[in-house]
Design an enzyme around this catalytic site. Structure first.
Site, PDB file in Angstrom:
ATOM      1  N   LEU A  37       0.792  -1.276   0.047  1.00 53.46           N
ATOM      2  CA  LEU A  37       0.219  -0.030  -0.049  1.00 53.46           C
ATOM      3  C   LEU A  37       0.943   1.161  -0.017  1.00 53.46           C
ATOM      4  O   LEU A  37       1.687   1.374   0.864  1.00 53.46           O
ATOM      5  CB  LEU A  37      -0.706  -0.192   1.203  1.00 53.46           C
ATOM      6  CG  LEU A  37      -1.881  -1.110   1.306  1.00 53.46           C
ATOM      7  CD1 LEU A  37      -2.831  -0.766   2.612  1.00 53.46           C
ATOM      8  CD2 LEU A  37      -2.848  -1.097  -0.003  1.00 53.46           C
ATOM      9  N   ASP A  38       0.500   2.024  -0.633  1.00 53.32           N
ATOM     10  CA  ASP A  38       0.889   3.404  -0.696  1.00 53.32           C
ATOM     11  C   ASP A  38      -0.017   4.389   0.133  1.00 53.32           C
ATOM     12  O   ASP A  38      -1.083   3.837   0.318  1.00 53.32           O
ATOM     13  CB  ASP A  38       1.342   4.039  -2.157  1.00 53.32           C
ATOM     14  CG  ASP A  38       0.012   4.114  -3.005  1.00 53.32           C
ATOM     15  OD1 ASP A  38      -1.142   4.124  -2.705  1.00 53.32           O
ATOM     16  OD2 ASP A  38       0.495   4.115  -4.237  1.00 53.32           O
ATOM     17  N   SER A  39       0.179   5.573   0.069  1.00 57.65           N
ATOM     18  CA  SER A  39      -0.692   6.409   0.822  1.00 57.65           C
ATOM     19  C   SER A  39      -2.153   6.468   0.219  1.00 57.65           C
ATOM     20  O   SER A  39      -3.155   6.456   0.916  1.00 57.65           O
ATOM     21  CB  SER A  39      -0.513   7.761   1.221  1.00 57.65           C
ATOM     22  OG  SER A  39       0.081   8.530  -0.202  1.00 57.65           O
ATOM     23  N   ASN A  41      -3.681   4.089  -1.630  1.00 57.40           N
ATOM     24  CA  ASN A  41      -4.105   2.679  -1.495  1.00 57.40           C
ATOM     25  C   ASN A  41      -4.765   2.502   0.049  1.00 57.40           C
ATOM     26  O   ASN A  41      -5.620   1.829   0.287  1.00 57.40           O
ATOM     27  CB  ASN A  41      -3.099   1.667  -1.872  1.00 57.40           C
ATOM     28  CG  ASN A  41      -2.938   1.592  -3.287  1.00 57.40           C
ATOM     29  OD1 ASN A  41      -1.653   1.371  -3.726  1.00 57.40           O
ATOM     30  ND2 ASN A  41      -3.906   1.584  -4.293  1.00 57.40           N
TER      31      ASN A  41
END
Length: 80
Positions: A37-39, A41
């Site tokens: 996950l990035d921010s 996601n």
């Protein structure tokens, strides 16, 4: 909803939305690492939980949710 029901439903929703195999969603697995996950996601994940379980996750509570087990427990405790 029981913890087992929450676990099954969360895993099914996450597997479909993030296109990962459900077998990767182990209780002790790290959510961000497992789902990569990035921010953005992470925002999607929070929105999914809020929509599907009617549970609000304030920004200040996000650090409390590191493992999938933390997510299941958070939903269990905060469900309506």
């Amino acid at each position: 909803m029981t913890r087992e029901e929450i676990t099954q439903r969360v895993n099914a929703i996450i597997a479909e939305e993030f296109e990962v195999d459900e077998s990767l969603l182990m209780p002790d697995a790290n959510v961000k690492e497992t789902l990569q996950l990035d921010s953005l996601n992470l925002v999607d994940l929070v929105a999914l939980v809020q929509y599907n379980f009617q549970v609000t996750i304030p920004v200040q509570d996000l650090p409390k949710i590191q493992r999938f087990d933390d997510l299941y427990e958070y939903i269990l405790v905060h469900q309506a």
